[in-house]
Design an enzyme around this catalytic site. Structure first.
Site, PDB file in Angstrom:
ATOM      1  N   LYS A 128      -9.538   2.497  -3.514  1.00  0.00           N
ATOM      2  CA  LYS A 128     -10.220   1.639  -2.145  1.00  0.00           C
ATOM      3  C   LYS A 128     -11.457   2.195  -2.033  1.00  0.00           C
ATOM      4  O   LYS A 128     -11.640   3.413  -2.054  1.00  0.00           O
ATOM      5  CB  LYS A 128      -9.406   2.226  -1.196  1.00  0.00           C
ATOM      6  CG  LYS A 128      -9.836   1.460   0.091  1.00  0.00           C
ATOM      7  CD  LYS A 128      -8.840   1.917   1.374  1.00  0.00           C
ATOM      8  CE  LYS A 128      -9.093   1.293   2.778  1.00  0.00           C
ATOM      9  NZ  LYS A 128      -8.450   1.675   3.899  1.00  0.00           N
TER      10      LYS A 128
ATOM     11  N   GLU B 243       0.616  -1.176   0.031  1.00  0.00           N
ATOM     12  CA  GLU B 243       0.107   0.114   0.101  1.00  0.00           C
ATOM     13  C   GLU B 243       0.823   1.406  -0.088  1.00  0.00           C
ATOM     14  O   GLU B 243       1.702   1.292   0.800  1.00  0.00           O
ATOM     15  CB  GLU B 243      -0.935  -0.097   1.386  1.00  0.00           C
ATOM     16  CG  GLU B 243      -1.773   1.110   1.415  1.00  0.00           C
ATOM     17  CD  GLU B 243      -2.454   1.329   2.726  1.00  0.00           C
ATOM     18  OE1 GLU B 243      -3.293   2.077   2.828  1.00  0.00           O
ATOM     19  OE2 GLU B 243      -2.142   0.365   3.568  1.00  0.00           O
TER      20      GLU B 243
ATOM     21  N   CYS C  80      -5.625  -2.164   2.445  1.00  0.00           N
ATOM     22  CA  CYS C  80      -5.647  -1.914   4.151  1.00  0.00           C
ATOM     23  C   CYS C  80      -6.546  -2.903   4.686  1.00  0.00           C
ATOM     24  O   CYS C  80      -6.670  -4.117   4.490  1.00  0.00           O
ATOM     25  CB  CYS C  80      -5.831  -0.447   4.469  1.00  0.00           C
ATOM     26  SG  CYS C  80      -5.698  -0.156   5.948  1.00  0.00           S
TER      27      CYS C  80
END
Length: 497
Positions: free
Chosen positions: A316, A258, A368
């Site tokens: 995301k 990430e 995440c």
């Protein structure tokens, strides 16, 4: 009397806190039934609705403070909050989460229900319904679901491909409630043993089908300290780490974690991106990077196939409250300003996004803590043949947060029957197979590249096909039947009186 009541509440809080050992890294799933027995016993024996809610709240406070204690590290060590303020915020967060088992306890004592079914059926169903609510309300926070504690190798994990981790939690609570209701009855123990034995048998079932030959993968763990990751003085050093690890990688599929590039993709020099592509040659390089949107205030926590610009980017969609956006800004905006977090205020991507197409692999990305949400991961099916998670948990270094999230990735792999690849900044970088078992991993806080193999798989597990619909309907119908029967029993009893 007061001292006895206080001692009882402290015992319930300790019982809830002990649940932390049932999750990763210890994986002592056998402790979760004991912890849940404390909640059921405390709530079931409470003399009033108020006392039941207090008992459920005390248990929940211990449960959540123990399981999310790492929030303190992010606020104090990396956010710069004074210790007392960070501890207060962590306690406040646990206090909010504890409202859900308290709500289940209150409803469990207030709703009409035949008394022989209150402990073994009504309370377990309400508890699990409160877990679903916790994972849904205000974008949700399903961390430390009780069912996850049984994954990947405890017998009840065998039900995860059928009813998901929420359903596993319900079966776990049902078993505990059945035994507690009449613990001297050997038939109750035999029934629970049969439930667990059937789960062990289901663990042997292959729900999905392998496709093609194994894919060699290289998962990078850059191990860049959080206070250096977004520091402009270390920007070039961070880029060098990415380049070194890309050159070191040997797999057909190379994954960087990430925000591997700590800047908007449009701000990264073309020569550097070309050098990264050259480092992997004809192989695929997938990485996490912030993406600029059309507007000045529109940007995303994203991932992309750097070696194939024709591929769609992943944005995301399930953002972290207080980390990537501020819920109720007028109330909590001060916290964001205090922490001064980099790239705060991300925009949200679409709920369903196509997987990356890399040769025979259809790689579905999640970033995440998106792998904590089962329904989010299911959106990639049936197209996806493999899953990949990009994470940076350096915010919680020195805690069990990374290990706990790894276990939740294991739950998603088992539920979907897909391999889950995890490339993280500081850990836990791992290859998880379709049964939820860790095939290979790197130690935390070590700079290295994990080399291994993963298998593309197709087909749908029952849970992948039906999602949470069957278990939610089961809970709803059970509650309606219990309440209706309870009302009839009360009316019959009042007519006799």
């Amino acid at each position: 009397m007061f001292k006895n009541r206080l001692a009882g509440l402290l015992a319930l809080a300790a019982c809830g806190a002990a649940s932390v050992f049932s999750f990763a890294p210890l994986y002592l799933g056998v402790l979760m039934p004991l912890s849940l027995a404390g909640w059921l016993w405390g709530v079931g024996r409470a003399p009033s609705v108020r006392a039941a809610m207090l008992a459920g709240y005390a248990w929940g406070l211990g449960y959540f403070v123990a399981n999310v204690y790492w929030v303190y590290i992010s606020l104090h060590t990396f956010g710069g909050m004074p210790g007392w303020m960070a501890a207060g915020c962590t306690l406040l967060f646990g206090a909010y989460l504890a409202l859900f088992p308290a709500l289940a306890a209150g409803l469990g004592r207030r709703l009409p229900c035949p008394e022989p079914l209150r402990l073994p059926l009504l309370l377990p169903t309400l508890f699990c319904a409160s877990e679903w609510l916790r994972g849904t309300l205000f974008t949700g926070f399903p961390w430390a679901e009780t069912g996850t504690s049984q994954i990947p190798s405890w017998p009840l994990a065998g039900y995860a491909p059928i009813v998901g981790s929420m359903g596993v939690g319900w079966l776990l609570l049902l078993g505990v409630g059945i035994v507690l209701a009449r613990w001297r009855d050997p038939r109750r123990w035999a029934g629970v043993a049969a439930l667990w034995l059937a789960g062990w048998g289901l663990l042997q079932v292959e729900w999905t089908t392998p496709v093609g030959k194994p894919v060699s993968v290289s998962l990078a763990q850059s191990n860049i300290a959080q206070d250096m990751k977004w520091n402009s003085a270390h920007y070039l050093d961070n880029l060098r780490v990415n380049l070194q690890q890309a050159r070191q990688a040997r797999g057909e599929l190379v994954v960087l974690p990430e925000t591997a590039i700590p800047a908007f993709l449009t701000d990264v020099p073309d020569w550097y991106l070309d050098t990264l592509r050259s480092a992997v040659g004809e192989r695929a390089l997938v990485l996490g990077v912030p993406l600029q949107g059309k507007g000045a205030d529109e940007y995303y926590n994203g991932a992309m196939v750097l070696t194939d610009p024709r591929q769609p980017v992943y944005k995301k969609q399930h953002l972290v409250p207080f980390g990537e956006f501020v819920p109720v800004p007028w109330l909590f905006g001060w916290m964001y300003r205090f922490l001064d977090m980099p790239l705060s205020g991300f925009s949200r991507g679409a709920f369903k996004q196509p997987p990356f197409v890399i040769g025979p692999t259809r790689l579905a990305a999640n970033i995440c803590y998106e792998d904590v949400f089962a329904t989010d991961i299911l959106q990639a099916l049936p197209e996806a043949t493999m899953l990949v998670n990009f994470s940076n948990l350096a915010w919680f270094d020195g805690s069990w947060a990374a290990e706990q999230q790894l276990q939740m990735s294991q739950a998603r792999a088992l539920e979907t029957g897909r391999y889950m690849l995890r490339s993280t900044n500081t850990g836990a970088t791992a290859i998880v197979d379709h049964r939820g078992r860790v095939q290979a991993r790197l130690p935390q806080r070590q700079r290295a590249v994990l080399e291994g193999q993963a298998v593309n798989r197709t087909g749908l597990t029952p849970y992948g096909r039906w999602h949470n619909t069957p278990i939610l309907l089961t809970w709803l119908l059970s509650l309606l039947a219990l309440v209706w029967t309870g009302i009839r029993c009360e009316r019959r009893q009042s007519s006799f009186n």
